[in-house]
Design a protein around this motif. Structure first.
Motif, mmCIF file in Angstrom:
data_model
loop_
_atom_site.group_PDB
_atom_site.id
_atom_site.type_symbol
_atom_site.label_atom_id
_atom_site.label_comp_id
_atom_site.label_asym_id
_atom_site.label_seq_id
_atom_site.Cartn_x
_atom_site.Cartn_y
_atom_site.Cartn_z
ATOM 1 N N GLY A 88 0.792 -1.235 0.000
ATOM 2 C CA GLY A 88 0.000 0.000 0.000
ATOM 3 C C GLY A 88 0.818 1.277 0.000
ATOM 4 N N MET A 89 2.142 1.165 -0.138
ATOM 5 C CA MET A 89 2.956 2.387 -0.130
ATOM 6 C C MET A 89 2.673 3.215 -1.376
ATOM 7 S SD MET A 89 6.880 1.525 -1.039
ATOM 8 C CE MET A 89 7.336 0.736 -2.547
ATOM 9 N N LYS A 90 2.820 4.502 -1.224
ATOM 10 C CA LYS A 90 2.639 5.435 -2.339
ATOM 11 C C LYS A 90 3.921 6.251 -2.457
ATOM 12 C CE LYS A 90 -2.289 5.572 -2.390
ATOM 13 N NZ LYS A 90 -2.438 4.355 -3.090
ATOM 14 N N LEU A 91 4.356 6.434 -3.696
ATOM 15 C CA LEU A 91 5.603 7.139 -3.942
ATOM 16 C C LEU A 91 5.419 8.088 -5.111
ATOM 17 C CD1 LEU A 91 8.671 7.496 -3.490
ATOM 18 C CD2 LEU A 91 9.027 5.518 -4.993
ATOM 19 N N LYS A 92 5.838 9.335 -4.912
ATOM 20 C CA LYS A 92 5.855 10.331 -5.986
ATOM 21 C C LYS A 92 7.232 10.977 -5.983
ATOM 22 C CE LYS A 92 1.047 11.681 -5.242
ATOM 23 N NZ LYS A 92 0.197 12.786 -4.798
ATOM 24 N N ILE A 93 7.795 11.124 -7.174
ATOM 25 C CA ILE A 93 9.083 11.803 -7.308
ATOM 26 C C ILE A 93 8.894 12.903 -8.339
ATOM 27 C CG2 ILE A 93 11.528 11.545 -7.829
ATOM 28 C CD1 ILE A 93 11.188 8.530 -7.235
ATOM 29 N N THR A 94 9.313 14.120 -7.967
ATOM 30 C CA THR A 94 9.104 15.276 -8.824
ATOM 31 C C THR A 94 10.410 16.031 -9.012
ATOM 32 O OG1 THR A 94 6.886 15.477 -7.880
ATOM 33 C CG2 THR A 94 7.704 17.355 -9.129
ATOM 34 N N GLY A 95 10.687 16.396 -10.247
ATOM 35 C CA GLY A 95 11.804 17.285 -10.552
ATOM 36 C C GLY A 95 11.265 18.711 -10.600
ATOM 37 N N ILE A 96 11.868 19.601 -9.836
ATOM 38 C CA ILE A 96 11.377 20.984 -9.719
ATOM 39 C C ILE A 96 12.468 21.946 -10.182
ATOM 40 C CG2 ILE A 96 10.522 22.742 -8.124
ATOM 41 C CD1 ILE A 96 9.569 20.412 -6.316
ATOM 42 N N PRO A 133 0.848 2.801 4.759
ATOM 43 C CA PRO A 133 -0.111 2.525 5.823
ATOM 44 C C PRO A 133 0.535 1.664 6.907
ATOM 45 C CG PRO A 133 -0.641 1.218 3.880
ATOM 46 C CD PRO A 133 0.528 2.084 3.522
ATOM 47 N N HIS A 134 0.228 1.985 8.150
ATOM 48 C CA HIS A 134 0.760 1.223 9.279
ATOM 49 C C HIS A 134 -0.424 0.680 10.064
ATOM 50 C CE1 HIS A 134 3.015 -0.030 12.751
ATOM 51 N NE2 HIS A 134 2.392 0.836 13.525
ATOM 52 N N GLU A 135 -0.495 -0.637 10.159
ATOM 53 C CA GLU A 135 -1.603 -1.274 10.861
ATOM 54 C C GLU A 135 -1.307 -1.318 12.352
ATOM 55 O OE1 GLU A 135 -3.875 -5.547 10.908
ATOM 56 O OE2 GLU A 135 -2.891 -4.904 9.076
ATOM 57 N N LEU A 136 -2.245 -0.801 13.121
ATOM 58 C CA LEU A 136 -2.100 -0.844 14.577
ATOM 59 C C LEU A 136 -2.387 -2.266 15.045
ATOM 60 C CD1 LEU A 136 -3.904 2.504 15.371
ATOM 61 C CD2 LEU A 136 -1.463 2.076 15.277
ATOM 62 N N LEU A 137 -1.570 -2.762 15.966
ATOM 63 C CA LEU A 137 -1.637 -4.173 16.319
ATOM 64 C C LEU A 137 -2.410 -4.480 17.593
ATOM 65 C CD1 LEU A 137 2.079 -5.051 15.581
ATOM 66 C CD2 LEU A 137 0.111 -5.441 14.129
ATOM 67 N N THR A 138 -2.367 -3.606 18.565
ATOM 68 C CA THR A 138 -2.838 -4.023 19.888
ATOM 69 C C THR A 138 -4.079 -3.281 20.364
ATOM 70 O OG1 THR A 138 -1.240 -2.516 20.895
ATOM 71 C CG2 THR A 138 -0.552 -4.783 20.619
ATOM 72 N N VAL A 139 -3.901 -2.196 21.061
ATOM 73 C CA VAL A 139 -4.972 -1.580 21.833
ATOM 74 C C VAL A 139 -5.949 -0.782 20.982
ATOM 75 C CG1 VAL A 139 -5.463 0.017 23.704
ATOM 76 C CG2 VAL A 139 -3.490 -1.472 23.842
ATOM 77 N N MET A 140 -5.477 0.056 20.116
ATOM 78 C CA MET A 140 -6.339 1.004 19.428
ATOM 79 C C MET A 140 -7.457 0.360 18.596
ATOM 80 S SD MET A 140 -5.557 3.772 20.592
ATOM 81 C CE MET A 140 -4.261 4.608 21.433
ATOM 82 N N PRO A 141 -7.194 -0.732 17.858
ATOM 83 C CA PRO A 141 -8.292 -1.316 17.084
ATOM 84 C C PRO A 141 -9.453 -1.792 17.948
ATOM 85 C CG PRO A 141 -6.211 -2.118 16.260
ATOM 86 C CD PRO A 141 -5.920 -1.349 17.527
ATOM 87 N N ILE A 167 -3.156 3.656 10.307
ATOM 88 C CA ILE A 167 -2.798 5.062 10.134
ATOM 89 C C ILE A 167 -1.834 5.152 8.948
ATOM 90 C CG2 ILE A 167 -3.143 5.724 12.549
ATOM 91 C CD1 ILE A 167 -0.107 5.554 12.924
ATOM 92 N N THR A 168 -1.853 6.280 8.275
ATOM 93 C CA THR A 168 -0.943 6.473 7.148
ATOM 94 C C THR A 168 0.185 7.392 7.590
ATOM 95 O OG1 THR A 168 -2.746 6.187 5.574
ATOM 96 C CG2 THR A 168 -0.753 7.283 4.774
ATOM 97 N N ILE A 169 1.389 6.916 7.421
ATOM 98 C CA ILE A 169 2.575 7.690 7.778
ATOM 99 C C ILE A 169 3.143 8.257 6.478
ATOM 100 C CG2 ILE A 169 4.892 7.595 8.749
ATOM 101 C CD1 ILE A 169 3.833 5.343 10.583
ATOM 102 N N SER A 170 3.203 9.573 6.391
ATOM 103 C CA SER A 170 3.664 10.246 5.171
ATOM 104 C C SER A 170 4.873 11.113 5.483
ATOM 105 C CB SER A 170 2.560 11.144 4.603
ATOM 106 O OG SER A 170 1.438 10.382 4.287
ATOM 107 N N ARG A 171 5.837 11.060 4.594
ATOM 108 C CA ARG A 171 7.033 11.892 4.715
ATOM 109 C C ARG A 171 7.399 12.403 3.336
ATOM 110 N NH1 ARG A 171 7.823 14.238 8.556
ATOM 111 N NH2 ARG A 171 10.049 14.291 8.370
ATOM 112 N N ASP A 172 8.019 13.562 3.278
ATOM 113 C CA ASP A 172 8.543 14.054 2.011
ATOM 114 C C ASP A 172 9.895 14.694 2.244
ATOM 115 O OD1 ASP A 172 7.447 16.343 3.276
ATOM 116 O OD2 ASP A 172 7.269 17.342 1.349
ATOM 117 N N TYR A 173 10.666 14.746 1.187
ATOM 118 C CA TYR A 173 12.043 15.230 1.303
ATOM 119 C C TYR A 173 12.415 15.967 0.025
ATOM 120 C CZ TYR A 173 15.854 14.467 4.611
ATOM 121 O OH TYR A 173 16.775 14.608 5.607
#
Length: 193
Positions: A98-106, A155-163, A172-178
């Motif tokens: 389920g990972m999503k990746l975008k690469i852009t030249g600016i 996407p990161h699947e919660l394993l224990t308490v929260m579900p 939850i979806t963990i997103s980062r950009d650089y």
């Protein structure tokens, strides 16, 4: 002496006084009260540790991808596809499903206006219109410069308490950009992007 005679001899007030003075089993009662709180704290810290580890790996993935692409003089879709494997390797042992990746030249012109020179996503699409303006952090806007922007989410699947607490909070979806600046020379060209 029978129990009834003892109770009548002590009286109701005496039973409560004797119960208040009796210290047997206090530790067990205190443990029974505190145990659920300790288990909750342990499971929550376990879940936070896993999430933070995935967050760090997502950051490392976005940074490494932007760094690798910025070292090239030209790229192709075939080269950019290899970045999915790179991200999955960095994310290991966690799932990259389920990972999503975008690469852009600016490209940044002499007036410090940033526009999309080329863009690519993991489905071999073009997520951004060529020539469209892009918001770039002010400290990265240098005249006649070229940036590579990598956007990564997983996407990161919660394993224990929260579900169990909420049916809406299973993933939850963990997103980062650089952003990375082109190291030297001319802008990076992507002929088939």
């Amino acid at each position: 002496m029978t129990i009834e005679s003892r109770l009548s001899h002590i009286g109701t007030g005496g039973i409560f006084r004797r119960f208040a003075r009796d210290k047997k089993g206090v530790g067990a009662i205190e443990f029974a009260i505190i145990f659920p709180l300790l288990v909750s704290l342990y499971l929550t810290s376990f879940e936070l540790t896993l999430g933070f580890s995935v967050y760090k790996r997502a950051t490392r993935s976005a940074g490494t991808i932007a760094d690798n692409v910025s070292a090239q003089s030209s790229v192709t879709k075939a080269y950019l596809k290899t970045m999915k494997n790179l991200a999955a390797t960095i994310l290991s042992p966690y799932s990259a499903d389920g990972m999503k990746l975008k690469i852009t030249g600016i490209a940044i012109d002499a007036n410090q206006v940033a526009t999309v020179a080329w863009s690519w996503d993991q489905d071999d699409g073009r997520p951004y219109t060529l020539g469209s303006r892009v918001d770039v952090p002010a400290n990265l806007r240098s005249a006649a410069d070229f940036l590579v922007h990598a956007e990564f989410s997983v996407p990161h699947e919660l394993l224990t308490v929260m579900p169990t607490l909420s049916s809406n909070l299973k993933t939850i979806t963990i997103s980062r950009d650089y952003y990375f600046a082109k190291r030297e020379g001319d802008p990076i060209v992507c002929g088939d992007c």
